[in-house]
Each structure stands twice: as C-alpha cells, then as structure tokens.
Design a protein around this motif. Structure first.
Motif, PDB file in Angstrom:
ATOM      1  N   TYR A   1       0.843  -1.203   0.000  1.00  0.00           N
ATOM      2  CA  TYR A   1       0.000   0.000   0.000  1.00  0.00           C
ATOM      3  C   TYR A   1       0.874   1.247   0.000  1.00  0.00           C
ATOM      4  N   ALA A   2       1.935   1.239   0.857  1.00  0.00           N
ATOM      5  CA  ALA A   2       2.789   2.416   0.982  1.00  0.00           C
ATOM      6  C   ALA A   2       3.500   2.692  -0.338  1.00  0.00           C
ATOM      7  N   LEU A   3       4.021   1.642  -0.967  1.00  0.00           N
ATOM      8  CA  LEU A   3       4.737   1.840  -2.227  1.00  0.00           C
ATOM      9  C   LEU A   3       3.795   2.292  -3.329  1.00  0.00           C
TER      10      LEU A   3
ATOM     11  N   ARG B   1      -1.193   6.091   7.342  1.00  0.00           N
ATOM     12  CA  ARG B   1      -1.053   7.037   6.234  1.00  0.00           C
ATOM     13  C   ARG B   1      -1.913   6.636   5.026  1.00  0.00           C
ATOM     14  N   VAL B   2      -2.004   5.337   4.741  1.00  0.00           N
ATOM     15  CA  VAL B   2      -2.761   4.928   3.545  1.00  0.00           C
ATOM     16  C   VAL B   2      -4.251   4.762   3.842  1.00  0.00           C
ATOM     17  N   ARG B   3      -4.621   4.880   5.116  1.00  0.00           N
ATOM     18  CA  ARG B   3      -6.009   4.729   5.522  1.00  0.00           C
ATOM     19  C   ARG B   3      -6.905   5.660   4.709  1.00  0.00           C
ATOM     20  N   GLY B   4      -7.901   5.085   4.048  1.00  0.00           N
ATOM     21  CA  GLY B   4      -8.827   5.892   3.265  1.00  0.00           C
ATOM     22  C   GLY B   4      -8.279   6.351   1.928  1.00  0.00           C
ATOM     23  N   SER B   5      -7.211   5.711   1.453  1.00  0.00           N
ATOM     24  CA  SER B   5      -6.671   6.067   0.138  1.00  0.00           C
ATOM     25  C   SER B   5      -7.237   5.121  -0.911  1.00  0.00           C
ATOM     26  N   ARG B   6      -6.772   5.291  -2.137  1.00  0.00           N
ATOM     27  CA  ARG B   6      -7.173   4.436  -3.240  1.00  0.00           C
ATOM     28  C   ARG B   6      -6.812   2.976  -2.928  1.00  0.00           C
ATOM     29  N   SER B   7      -5.720   2.791  -2.190  1.00  0.00           N
ATOM     30  CA  SER B   7      -5.228   1.438  -1.942  1.00  0.00           C
ATOM     31  C   SER B   7      -5.961   0.724  -0.803  1.00  0.00           C
ATOM     32  N   LEU B   8      -6.396   1.492   0.186  1.00  0.00           N
ATOM     33  CA  LEU B   8      -6.972   0.831   1.364  1.00  0.00           C
ATOM     34  C   LEU B   8      -8.056   1.701   1.998  1.00  0.00           C
ATOM     35  N   SER B   9      -9.234   1.092   2.189  1.00  0.00           N
ATOM     36  CA  SER B   9     -10.335   1.823   2.819  1.00  0.00           C
ATOM     37  C   SER B   9     -10.018   2.072   4.284  1.00  0.00           C
ATOM     38  N   SER B  10     -10.753   3.006   4.900  1.00  0.00           N
ATOM     39  CA  SER B  10     -10.477   3.255   6.320  1.00  0.00           C
ATOM     40  C   SER B  10     -10.861   2.045   7.167  1.00  0.00           C
ATOM     41  N   GLU B  11     -11.955   1.339   6.792  1.00  0.00           N
ATOM     42  CA  GLU B  11     -12.330   0.156   7.571  1.00  0.00           C
ATOM     43  C   GLU B  11     -11.241  -0.903   7.471  1.00  0.00           C
ATOM     44  N   GLY B  12     -10.764  -1.101   6.242  1.00  0.00           N
ATOM     45  CA  GLY B  12      -9.712  -2.092   6.027  1.00  0.00           C
ATOM     46  C   GLY B  12      -8.494  -1.775   6.866  1.00  0.00           C
ATOM     47  N   ALA B  13      -8.120  -0.490   6.901  1.00  0.00           N
ATOM     48  CA  ALA B  13      -6.934  -0.089   7.661  1.00  0.00           C
ATOM     49  C   ALA B  13      -7.153  -0.350   9.147  1.00  0.00           C
TER      50      ALA B  13
ATOM     51  N   GLU C   1       6.811   6.345   4.863  1.00  0.00           N
ATOM     52  CA  GLU C   1       6.845   5.711   6.180  1.00  0.00           C
ATOM     53  C   GLU C   1       7.327   4.260   6.089  1.00  0.00           C
ATOM     54  N   ILE C   2       7.953   3.799   7.148  1.00  0.00           N
ATOM     55  CA  ILE C   2       8.476   2.438   7.162  1.00  0.00           C
ATOM     56  C   ILE C   2       7.770   1.570   8.202  1.00  0.00           C
ATOM     57  N   ASN C   3       7.482   2.144   9.343  1.00  0.00           N
ATOM     58  CA  ASN C   3       6.786   1.393  10.389  1.00  0.00           C
ATOM     59  C   ASN C   3       5.395   0.984   9.906  1.00  0.00           C
ATOM     60  N   THR C   4       5.042  -0.271  10.146  1.00  0.00           N
ATOM     61  CA  THR C   4       3.794  -0.808   9.589  1.00  0.00           C
ATOM     62  C   THR C   4       2.564  -0.039  10.075  1.00  0.00           C
ATOM     63  N   ILE C   5       2.532   0.281  11.350  1.00  0.00           N
ATOM     64  CA  ILE C   5       1.379   1.017  11.875  1.00  0.00           C
ATOM     65  C   ILE C   5       1.278   2.392  11.227  1.00  0.00           C
ATOM     66  N   GLU C   6       2.451   3.054  11.120  1.00  0.00           N
ATOM     67  CA  GLU C   6       2.421   4.382  10.489  1.00  0.00           C
ATOM     68  C   GLU C   6       2.026   4.288   9.013  1.00  0.00           C
ATOM     69  N   ARG C   7       2.515   3.247   8.336  1.00  0.00           N
ATOM     70  CA  ARG C   7       2.134   3.063   6.931  1.00  0.00           C
ATOM     71  C   ARG C   7       0.618   2.911   6.818  1.00  0.00           C
ATOM     72  N   LEU C   8       0.044   2.047   7.668  1.00  0.00           N
ATOM     73  CA  LEU C   8      -1.398   1.797   7.582  1.00  0.00           C
ATOM     74  C   LEU C   8      -2.188   3.056   7.891  1.00  0.00           C
TER      75      LEU C   8
END
Lengths: 228, 617
Positions: B522-524, B539-551, B530-537
C-alpha cells in the motif's frame, strides 16, 4: 447439639434392634462417628441425589452421586455415580434440569441395588449434603418402601454452616445467596455445570472445605460443631 | 470413568503436558487426584505431606519464596507446582498462599507409574521439577537488575498526591462529572473519611451503562469494594507486582487509614520507560563489545516485564528497537575508533524489522551500507573492516547473523549511492522473483548512523517510481500473497487432542508477515515514505489502496497478533527457553482462538482485494 447426637446413637441402636436382616440392618450396625472427633479425623461422605421432583412421597430418586472426604482432602478415587431406572416416564421440565433422559434412565440400575450400595458407602460416616431435607426425606422414604423402616444418619449441611456464618455478619443476605452455586462463587470456587448428582456432591465437598477453612482456619473443629 | 467428572478431565487436558494423552490415561490420573482448599495468607509448608506430591492449581494463586524472602515465582490457575516432587535438602523455600486456593494434588510416584509409557510428558514434569529452583533463582537475579530502579523508587515519590474522591452516596452521574472535570479515570469512594471503594471509568461502562443501571443511582452500587491498597513506603516494584497479579490499573496509597495518594499502571510504565533509557545510556557509554553484550542480556527480561505490565506490542517493539539502534551505533563508534576516520561519507542502514521498529528480543540482524559516490575502489577495504567489526559485534550481542546474508559484510549490500539507485530501478522496472525477495527487505530501510541524506535521496527517487509501476506492484503482491494466513489451522485445532497433530502456528510468517507485506505494498503504491507498519497503515487509511475500515481492521489484527507473540515469547523467557515465533495451540484461550480466526479472515479478505486489483492468478 451433643444431646442431639446422643439421640442419633440411641436411635441407631433402637432401630438396629428392630431392623430386618439386610442392607439397612448392616448399615445400622456400624456406629456413627463420635461427635468429639476432630473433623479432619472424621470420615465424611458428600452426597447428592437428582430426583424427579421435590416431594419425597410422590417423586423418585433418579440418580445418586457421592465422594469421600478424608483429612480435609476430597478423594476423586472414591467418586461414584449411578443412575436409577425408575418407573414411569420423565417429566420434560425435569429432564431439562438434570439432563437424565428416559434413554439414560433405562440403562440405570434397579433402585434396590443402588440404595444397598449407597447404605454400604454411608455406613460409619457423617453425611455431607447441601440443603439436607431433600436427601434425608427421599432416602428415608425409599428405605421405608424397600425395608419397611427409615434409617437415621448424622448430617452435615453446608447450607446451615453458611447460614450460621452469614447470620453472624451484620449485613443482610438473600436466600438466594445460600444456593450451592452462589456460595461457591462467594468463595471463588470454579463453576461446575449444575445438576448432576456427582458433580453436585463434589461441589458440596469443595464448598465444605472452604467453609471450614473460614470457620476455624487454625485448628480442626470437632464434628459436633457442624452437625445439623 | 464417570462422565460426571468431565470438568476435571477438561481442566486437566487444558494443561501442558496432559493435553494429548489418551482418555484412559487421563481417567487414571483423575482417580489419583485429591482436592484441597487452602485459605489465603496461610503457609503451605506446614501442611506439607509426604509422600511427595505434585500440585495443580485449580483456582487461586500462590507465591514461592526463597528463605531470604525473595520471590521465586508465582503460580496461578492451571499452573503446575512440582516444588514438592523433589524436595532438595539444600533448597529452602516457603509457599505463601496469596488467594484462597483450590488445588489438585497427585502423588509423584503415581504419576510416574501412570505415565511410564509417555516419556515425553513424564520428563517434562520431572525436568520442570529439577530445573525449577535454579532456573527461578537465576531469573530472579536478572529481574532484580532490571527491577533495581523500580525497587529503589519509593511509591511516595511517584504517586499522585491529588486524589479525586466522592462520598459513596454520590450519584453515578455526578461521579462521572467529577472524573471528567478533574481529568482522571478513577475516583476513590469515601464513607465519611474512610476509604470504602474505588470507581473507574471502566466500572461506569461495564457495571452501569452496559447493565442499564440508572446514572441517578449511587456509586455504591457499582464501585469496587474490598479495594487493595499499598503503603507510601512500599517500593514501585512491589506495587507493580501486586497490580500485575490482581490485574488492576489503579491503586490507592493509604497509611494508617489516611488516603495519601493514588498510583496508576501508566505511572509505573513511565518509570519502566526510564529503565530502557537507562539501558540505552549504559550501551552508549560502553567501552567494549563485552560491556555492550552485558547490557543486551537484559532485553528478554525487559520484554517480559513490559508484557506483564500490559504495554502494547508496538510500544515494546519500539523500546527493543531503540536498544538495537544504540547497540549498532556504539559498535560503529568503537569500529571507527579502531579503524580511523572513514575515507568518504557513508551511512549504516538497518533493514527489515529493525528499520520498521518492530523488533522483538530474538530478532536477527539485517543491515547494509550506503557510501558516498565519491568512494574509490580501494576505500572498500575500510568499509569491509567496519562491516565485519559491527556484524560480528551484533552477533556477539545476540543479534545472530542474517541467514539470507543481508548484511553489510556482503559486498553486494555495501555499495555507493548510485549503485543502490540502480538496484531499486532494476527491482521496480524489471521485477524478477529473486529481486522481489530482496525488495521486501530493502524497501524497509532506515539510516541509523552517518550521512542520512545518502539514503533519503535514493528513497525519494524510488518512491516516485514505484506507484507508477503496476507490473512491479503486481509482482510484489504476487510474492506477498504466497504467505497466506493458515485458516485450515483451525480445523487441525479441533483434532488436536488425538495426539497426531502437534502443529504450531508460526506467528511471524503466517500472521505478522502478511500484514507487514500488505502495508508495504500500500505504501509503495501510494508513494509514501513511512516504514513502520502502523504508520504506513495510518497514512494509507482511506486512500485508493486501502479503505479506512480495512486499515482499522488490519491495525487491530496487527496489534492482536503482535501481542500474542509478545506473550508467547514472555512465557518462553519466563521458563528460560529460547524465544521463537511458534505458538502451540494449547497456549491460546478459547477467546483468543476465535479472535485469531477473525484476524486471519481480515488478512485473507484484504489479500483477496489485492489479488483482484492486480489480477493475479
């Protein structure tokens, strides 16, 4: 209370003289434990019945469970459970509680055989039950039918012990607090599935150990202090 | 057996090593059990009996104390106490009954007879009893070093002197108002001046709102009575042990019936945070590898203690990573002292979990070197020596060599910046299976020491390129999807009592890695640095790659699996075993099992979305 026990012993001897030969006479021929015996030296049998209802005259014993306590240790090796093949069909509301169906029942033993074994296990012991009228009345009534005579036996009732303890406190309690499973909860004992004769007998035995520890944790009180 | 003793049988097979024994053996064991009830605050040893017996705690808690009153261990529900199986003359101990306790006892000899055909189970019990004291004594010493700062801290120094209080007749609503206006999460309840209870925000949720109790009722209805308190003179370690054992989060401090203050788990956690700072400091001042190594030995205990105190896996991961970073930096310094100044600027890079700040106590090393483009071929000698010194040092300190040779000692991963840029461009533009294996490691890189700009420039180019390359992302996804959560595991789970399935769950590869991989993709694909998994999730929350629920689901899943892993490793540390990621199903409670199943379903769903997005397979 002591006089009560003398009553027990005297009555046992009187009944023994009249008892017909057989299981009841054998039971009565063994003296009851002396009330001065410390509890940790008293042989105790924790016992429970499942019944078809609450009236000893019209209802029947469905199953019997018992387990021994020796030196304040419950011996699982002594655990015993037996279903009785009673007459007639079971009431549905009863089946829901005790989970004994007509099928299990039909695999049970005859009441004569079960009571004979039970009397043998009870001989010479103090009998531990929770809320004694049920076990006392049903056993006496069944013996009367089988042998024409009702036995007497020394009873320790955990409900009475707990009630005495709660009465000494200033706070109020509800009758509901005296139920086996609520008392167990109050001593943080594990939860067992209710209404199986053996697991109830075990549950009563554990509650008894807990109550005694609270009563007199340092030394072992004599049997008479807990006799009903 | 009497089927009516089912509860005892169920209890027995829920305890290791009895779980896989045949029913007939369990029944024989049950026949040998005696049950005893021991009241709180009585001494166990006076009731000690011969012959030697093994104790199984059915309910309650006991402490084992050495003759100088050092705590050797605490036992709770389901724990086996073999202390009386081999009573050694030279080991003196007492058992203190902390809570009313129901125990099952079995004669050791009877167990030996019944289990004679089950050497594995028998030797577990025997080993346990042999090892018991030495191991526990050793553990106590280690804990003590760590706990010394807690032990030397008096509660009165860290407690809050202001305590929000309310009379017991106060309504629940008014109590909530007092709590929120004072910004506290607990309230001490008084009857006149005497402390009679405690009320926390959780009590209001659980015992009032959830149970539909009116807020006009008095707090007396829902407060916790029989409160436990501590003296202002007790030390922070004792208090921490009490709170951990009783699982309480707030403790009033009372001396001579006077309420002096209150302490919360958070206060103690903060103190424990200072602990790791203290270790990090010690490391940064170390003059030799041996000194660093000595400081590192405490890491497992640090993890254990943090788990006991209820710290989140994320928090623990960051503490442990902070120590690893300190170790690496100190080793580089020591190398520079020995080798002289670097010929050209460079940066030491951490890869994988260290870069993501998600380490646990047994992590191995993944590292690399990025060097200025001004580097001349002969300069590599210096960097090779640096790499050897640091990697050997890390290994000595417990960060074992990377099995995949992803280390700065490998010439391939000790390269100038332009070469690193080439690597990344190649991986992204012409993805090959092997390249992608590396990418999962090298797309998580962090600069630990030296010229941070070297890596920043390379990563910036890479992050501009990656979102545009669907082929690369598709390949990356394909690779990531190879690690599926083992939903079938739960089928085996049901069969586990037949003795054939001794399956364990690999929490790292089957649980954490899929989430880490998803977050990276998702981050790439969003070009996020971001590198830390929690921070990555996040940041991508609610983006084209990942919905906020999914995150949110993934974040919950991550925390849950990480905490299982921390707990699992804490248990291993506790018994003095090597830590790993393999969790036996018996370690899971029923609730955890069903939660884990849901967690795996979340991962699977999101993997399926990814699969559809890149039309894999």
């Amino acid at each position: 209370m002591l006089s009560q026990w003398f009553g027990y012993e005297a009555k046992r001897k009187r009944l023994l003289a009249k008892a017909p030969p057989g299981p009841l006479r054998d039971f009565l021929s063994v003296p009851f434990p002396d009330p001065k015996t410390p509890l940790n030296k008293t042989p105790i049998l924790a016992m429970d019945f499942e019944t078809t209802g609450l009236n000893a005259k019209t209802d029947q014993i469905l199953s019997v469970g018992h387990i021994c306590i020796d030196s304040f240790e419950i011996l699982l090796s002594s655990a015993y459970h037996q279903v009785i093949c009673t007459q007639g069909e079971l009431k549905e509301e009863g089946v829901i509680i005790h989970q004994i169906t007509d099928d299990t029942k039909s695999q049970g033993q005859k009441v004569e055989a079960v009571i004979e074994k039970l009397l043998y296990a009870m001989a010479g012991k103090a009998i531990l039950v929770h809320f004694s009228p049920i076990e006392k009345n049903f056993l006496q009534h069944t013996c009367k039918q089988l042998y024409g005579m009702a036995p007497i036996f020394p009873i320790i009732d955990t409900l009475m012990i707990a009630r005495k303890r709660l009465d000494q406190r200033t706070s109020l309690y509800s009758p509901n607090d005296l139920r086996l499973f609520n008392l167990r909860d109050s001593h943080k004992l594990p939860r067992y599935k209710a209404h199986n004769a053996l697991s109830d007998a075990l549950a009563t035995a554990e509650l008894f150990l807990a109550e005694i520890e609270y009563k007199q944790p340092k030394k072992s009180p004599p049997l008479k202090s807990v006799l009903s | 057996m009497e089927i009516e003793l089912q509860e005892i049988s169920d209890f027995l097979i829920s305890i290791h090593p009895f779980e896989n024994l045949p029913q007939a053996i369990i029944e024989r064991l049950i026949k040998k059990i005696n049950i005893r009830y021991i009241r709180r605050d009585t001494s166990f040893s006076e009731k000690l009996k011969t012959p030697e017996r093994l104790y199984l705690l059915r309910k309650g808690a006991v402490s084992l104390l050495s003759d100088n009153n050092q705590l050797l261990g605490k036992l709770g529900e389901g724990d086996i106490c073999t202390a009386f199986c081999h009573i050694e003359e030279d080991v003196k101990f007492t058992i203190k009954v902390e809570e009313d306790t129901l125990v099952y006892t079995i004669e050791c000899q009877a167990i030996a007879n019944i289990l004679q055909d089950y050497p594995e189970q028998l030797s577990f019990l025997q080993k346990k009893s042999n090892r018991h004291f030495k191991q526990d004594l050793f553990n106590v010493q280690e804990t003590n070093t760590l706990a010394s700062s807690l032990m030397n801290t008096q509660i009165s120094d860290i407690m809050h002197h202001f305590v929000a209080t309310a009379e017991q007749s106060t309504s629940i609503r008014d109590a909530a108002v007092i709590m929120s206006s004072n910004n506290v999460s607990s309230l001490i309840i008084l009857d006149q001046k005497e402390v009679v209870g405690i009320l926390t925000d959780k009590d209001i949720t659980r015992r009032c709102i959830a149970q539909d109790v009116s807020t006009s009722q008095s707090v007396k209805q829902i407060m916790t009575n029989n409160i436990i308190s501590a003296s202002a003179h007790s030390n922070a370690f004792e208090v921490m042990m009490t709170m951990t054992r009783k699982q309480i989060r707030h403790l009033p401090i009372i001396d001579e019936e006077e309420l002096l203050g209150i302490i919360s788990v958070t206060d103690l956690l903060r103190l424990e945070g200072r602990n790791s700072v203290y270790i990090t400091n010690a490391i940064s001042k170390a003059d030799s590898i041996e000194e660093i190594q000595e400081s590192c030995q405490i890491i497992p205990q640090l993890q254990l203690q943090s788990v006991h105190m209820g710290a989140s896996a994320d928090h623990i991961g960051k503490i442990i990573t902070a120590i690893s970073t300190a170790v690496t930096r100190r080793l580089i310094k020591l190398a520079e002292d020995k080798l002289g100044e670097a010929p050209v600027p460079y940066a030491w890079l951490a890869a994988g979990s260290h870069a993501r700040r998600e380490q646990s106590s047994h992590s191995d090393q993944d590292n690399a070197l990025i060097i200025s483009d001004k580097m001349k071929p002969e300069d590599d000698e210096w960097f090779a020596a640096l790499a050897k010194f640091v990697c050997d040092g890390l290994n000595q300190c417990g960060y074992v060599y990377c099995p995949g040779d992803v280390m700065a000692t490998n010439p391939k991963w000790r390269q100038p910046a332009k070469k690193w840029s080439e690597y990344f461009i190649n991986w992204i533009k012409t993805p090959s299976p092997k390249a992608l294996m590396y990418s999962s490691i090298f797309f998580d890189l962090r600069s630990l020491y030296g010229d941070n700009q070297l890596l920043a420039d390379v990563r910036e180019k890479m992050l501009k390129l990656s979102p545009k390359n669907d082929l690369f992302l598709a390949h990356l996804s394909f690779n990531a999807l190879k690690l599926k959560p083992p939903l079938g595991f739960f089928r085996d789970f049901v069969l586990i009592h037949d003795g054939k399935h001794n399956d364990t769950l690999d929490l790292k590869h089957n649980g954490l890695a899929p989430i880490v991989d998803l977050a990276r993709i998702y981050a790439l694909s969003e070009g996020i640095s971001e590198i830390n998994t929690i921070e990555r999730l996040k940041r991508v929350r609610g983006s084209r790659s990942l919905s906020s629920e999914g995150a949110d689901d993934l974040l919950d899943s991550l925390e849950f699996i990480s905490s299982l892993r921390m707990k699992h490793q804490a248990q291993q540390i506790n018994i003095g075993a090597e830590t790993n990621n393999f969790m036996a199903p018996v370690e899971l409670s029923k609730l955890e099992r069903s939660h884990l199943k849901d967690t795996f379903k979340v991962i699977q769903t999101l993997q399926n979305y990814l699969e559809m997005r890149y039309k894999i397979g």
